[in-house]
Design a protein around this motif. Structure first.
Motif, short mmCIF file in Angstrom:
data_model
loop_
_atom_site.label_atom_id
_atom_site.label_comp_id
_atom_site.label_asym_id
_atom_site.label_seq_id
_atom_site.Cartn_x
_atom_site.Cartn_y
_atom_site.Cartn_z
N VAL A 59 6.48 3.70 -12.13
CA VAL A 59 5.71 2.24 -10.75
C VAL A 59 5.79 3.36 -9.70
O VAL A 59 6.81 3.62 -9.94
CB VAL A 59 6.96 1.04 -11.43
CG1 VAL A 59 8.01 1.13 -10.62
CG2 VAL A 59 6.30 0.52 -10.14
N SER A 60 4.86 3.21 -8.81
CA SER A 60 4.87 3.15 -8.02
C SER A 60 4.88 2.67 -6.89
O SER A 60 4.73 1.09 -6.72
CB SER A 60 3.62 4.30 -7.42
OG SER A 60 3.23 4.58 -7.86
N TRP A 67 -4.93 2.62 1.44
CA TRP A 67 -4.62 4.28 1.54
C TRP A 67 -3.49 4.54 0.44
O TRP A 67 -3.64 4.96 -0.37
CB TRP A 67 -3.93 4.54 2.51
CG TRP A 67 -3.04 5.53 2.82
CD1 TRP A 67 -2.28 6.70 3.22
CD2 TRP A 67 -4.28 7.39 3.66
NE1 TRP A 67 -2.72 7.88 3.08
CE2 TRP A 67 -3.42 8.27 3.21
CE3 TRP A 67 -5.58 7.49 3.48
CZ2 TRP A 67 -4.09 9.19 3.76
CZ3 TRP A 67 -6.45 8.41 4.36
CH2 TRP A 67 -5.02 9.30 4.27
N LEU A 68 -2.46 3.51 0.14
CA LEU A 68 -1.38 3.82 -0.92
C LEU A 68 -1.93 3.87 -1.56
O LEU A 68 -1.27 4.18 -2.57
CB LEU A 68 -0.62 3.19 -0.68
CG LEU A 68 0.26 3.47 0.82
CD1 LEU A 68 1.56 2.44 0.74
CD2 LEU A 68 0.95 4.48 1.20
N ILE A 69 -2.62 2.85 -2.08
CA ILE A 69 -3.62 2.40 -4.05
C ILE A 69 -3.86 3.41 -3.72
O ILE A 69 -4.42 4.15 -5.22
CB ILE A 69 -4.01 0.95 -3.25
CG1 ILE A 69 -3.42 -0.06 -3.46
CG2 ILE A 69 -4.30 0.66 -5.00
CD1 ILE A 69 -4.76 -1.56 -2.68
N ASP A 114 9.26 11.42 -6.28
CA ASP A 114 8.70 11.87 -5.35
C ASP A 114 8.78 10.95 -4.10
O ASP A 114 8.18 9.48 -4.15
CB ASP A 114 7.91 12.35 -5.86
CG ASP A 114 6.54 12.96 -5.47
OD1 ASP A 114 6.83 13.72 -4.52
OD2 ASP A 114 6.23 12.95 -6.29
N ILE A 115 8.98 11.46 -3.03
CA ILE A 115 8.50 10.66 -2.10
C ILE A 115 7.46 10.90 -1.26
O ILE A 115 7.48 11.79 -1.11
CB ILE A 115 9.66 11.08 -0.95
CG1 ILE A 115 10.73 10.11 -1.50
CG2 ILE A 115 9.15 9.41 0.45
CD1 ILE A 115 12.18 10.11 -1.21
N LYS A 116 6.43 10.34 -1.15
CA LYS A 116 5.13 10.67 -0.57
C LYS A 116 5.38 9.76 0.72
O LYS A 116 4.86 8.49 1.44
CB LYS A 116 4.06 10.19 -1.43
CG LYS A 116 4.24 11.24 -2.97
CD LYS A 116 2.31 10.64 -3.62
CE LYS A 116 2.81 11.65 -4.39
NZ LYS A 116 1.51 11.11 -5.51
N LEU A 155 5.54 5.42 -2.23
CA LEU A 155 4.98 6.09 -1.55
C LEU A 155 4.94 5.04 0.06
O LEU A 155 5.03 4.00 -0.34
CB LEU A 155 3.60 5.65 -1.64
CG LEU A 155 2.86 6.71 -3.06
CD1 LEU A 155 3.02 6.00 -3.68
CD2 LEU A 155 1.46 6.91 -3.61
N ILE A 156 4.77 6.06 0.75
CA ILE A 156 5.29 5.44 2.64
C ILE A 156 3.78 5.85 3.53
O ILE A 156 3.68 7.02 3.91
CB ILE A 156 6.29 6.11 3.46
CG1 ILE A 156 7.49 5.55 2.33
CG2 ILE A 156 6.84 5.28 4.80
CD1 ILE A 156 8.60 5.78 2.65
N GLY A 157 3.16 4.34 4.75
CA GLY A 157 1.89 5.17 5.58
C GLY A 157 2.42 4.46 6.48
O GLY A 157 3.03 3.24 6.81
#
Length: 344
Positions: A6-7, A79-81, A61-63, A37-39
């Motif tokens: 899961v993200s 964007w994150l999707i 993993d952090i993006k 994931l962080i926008g």
């Protein structure tokens, strides 16, 4: 254990300390996500500094993306999707938190209901500093059909979405379904992008693909500077109102549609008036879905806003000066509780 990745997708904007609390809730899970994931739409680098500190302390993993300009909530989520690699996604607002064990709860539901595409549970309501509001929490979940008798697969995805049983974040969704649906922009649907997304994933998902788990999964913060709590921002709920009004749906979902329109009609009328859409505002006020008394001060205020939003606001301020109890949270109560009633 079957493969389950899961993200967690977090859009953020100028809330570094609240983002830190949201991230702490993600890293406190007994079952960790594969990636976060962080926008970032922020104007400064404070959120980036917090993300960097977490990155040095975890194997998750952090993006992170710092957008060059503010792209807005919907575009940020899309964007994150687009950049998530896991089979499933959890969306989390930067001012909200996951409950302890949230991912494990959703994972167990995924095991129990094979083939389902969207899983969600109850929400705690918290004040702006994170204290849980137990009295409001109970009414909040009861209002949105998050109670024991609705546990399990839902009879209708669409009814579950129209009653807003699926919360605005903290739900688990199949990545492929999210990519196929995507969030619509604020220009298209106003600022209620979460409610719109829930309804459209319900239309796109397979039959009986929504699963409600009767356990607490997330915390929803009543943050004064959030879009949902603002009494000055025009959220353009009139656009969402008209979309739902015109939606072609099965007869079995009609009651849920009527309930949805009743919940947002009062706010939609004001938003239409403020946007200069006079005919639309009048039509909503005199529709069967507008449940505020026509002779009430609040309806008078909205009718004045149809003539002139500036005059309407001046009259509202004048009434509030004469009697402070007339100001209050009138619009906010309607947006969140639908009938203007809220415990003090």
């Amino acid at each position: 254990m079957p493969d389950f990745f899961v993200s967690i997708c977090i859009p953020t904007c100028n809330r570094p300390r609240l983002l830190e609390a949201a991230l702490l809730s993600c890293f406190s899970q007994p079952l960790l996500p594969a990636e976060i994931l962080i926008g970032d739409d922020s104007q400064d680098r404070k959120s980036a500094a917090i993300v960097n500190r977490f990155s040095r302390k975890t194997d998750v993993d952090i993006k992170y993306w710092k957008h060059s300009g503010r792209i807005g909530q919907a575009a940020n989520l899309n964007w994150l999707i687009d950049n998530a690699n896991s089979q499933y996604l959890i969306f989390l607002h930067d001012d909200d938190r996951l409950c302890a064990g949230a991912i494990k709860i959703l994972y167990e539901a995924w095991l129990k209901y094979p083939g389902a595409q969207c899983f969600y549970g109850k929400q705690y309501l918290t004040d702006c500093i994170g204290n849980i509001l137990l009295d409001r929490t109970e009414g909040w979940n009861h209002r949105y059909f998050r109670t024991h008798e609705f546990s399990g697969r839902q009879r209708s995805n669409l009814s579950a979405a129209l009653t807003q049983q699926i919360p605005n974040n903290g739900f688990l969704i199949e990545n492929e379904l999210a990519r196929k649906t995507r969030y619509r922009s604020e220009t298209e649907i106003g600022h209620a992008v979460d409610a719109d997304f829930g309804i459209r994933i319900a239309l796109a998902a397979g039959p009986h693909s929504f699963v409600y788990v009767d356990r607490f999964v997330s915390e929803y913060r009543l943050n004064p500077d959030s879009i949902s709590q603002s009494t000055t921002l025009n959220r353009r709920e009139d656009v969402l109102y008209e979309y739902i009004e015109q939606l072609k749906i099965p007869a079995g979902d009609e009651q849920a549609r009527m309930g949805f329109l009743e919940r947002i009609a009062v706010a939609a009328a004001l938003d239409a008036a403020r946007a200069g859409r006079r005919r639309s505002a009048i039509r909503i006020i005199f529709s069967p879905y507008y449940k505020e008394a026509l002779l009430s001060r609040w309806t008078l205020y909205r009718l004045l806003c149809i003539v002139s939003p500036a005059i309407g606001e001046r009259v509202k301020r004048l009434l509030t000066q004469i009697n402070p109890d007339l100001g209050g949270d009138g619009e906010r109560q309607w947006r969140h509780f639908g009938n203007g009633q809220m415990k003090k």
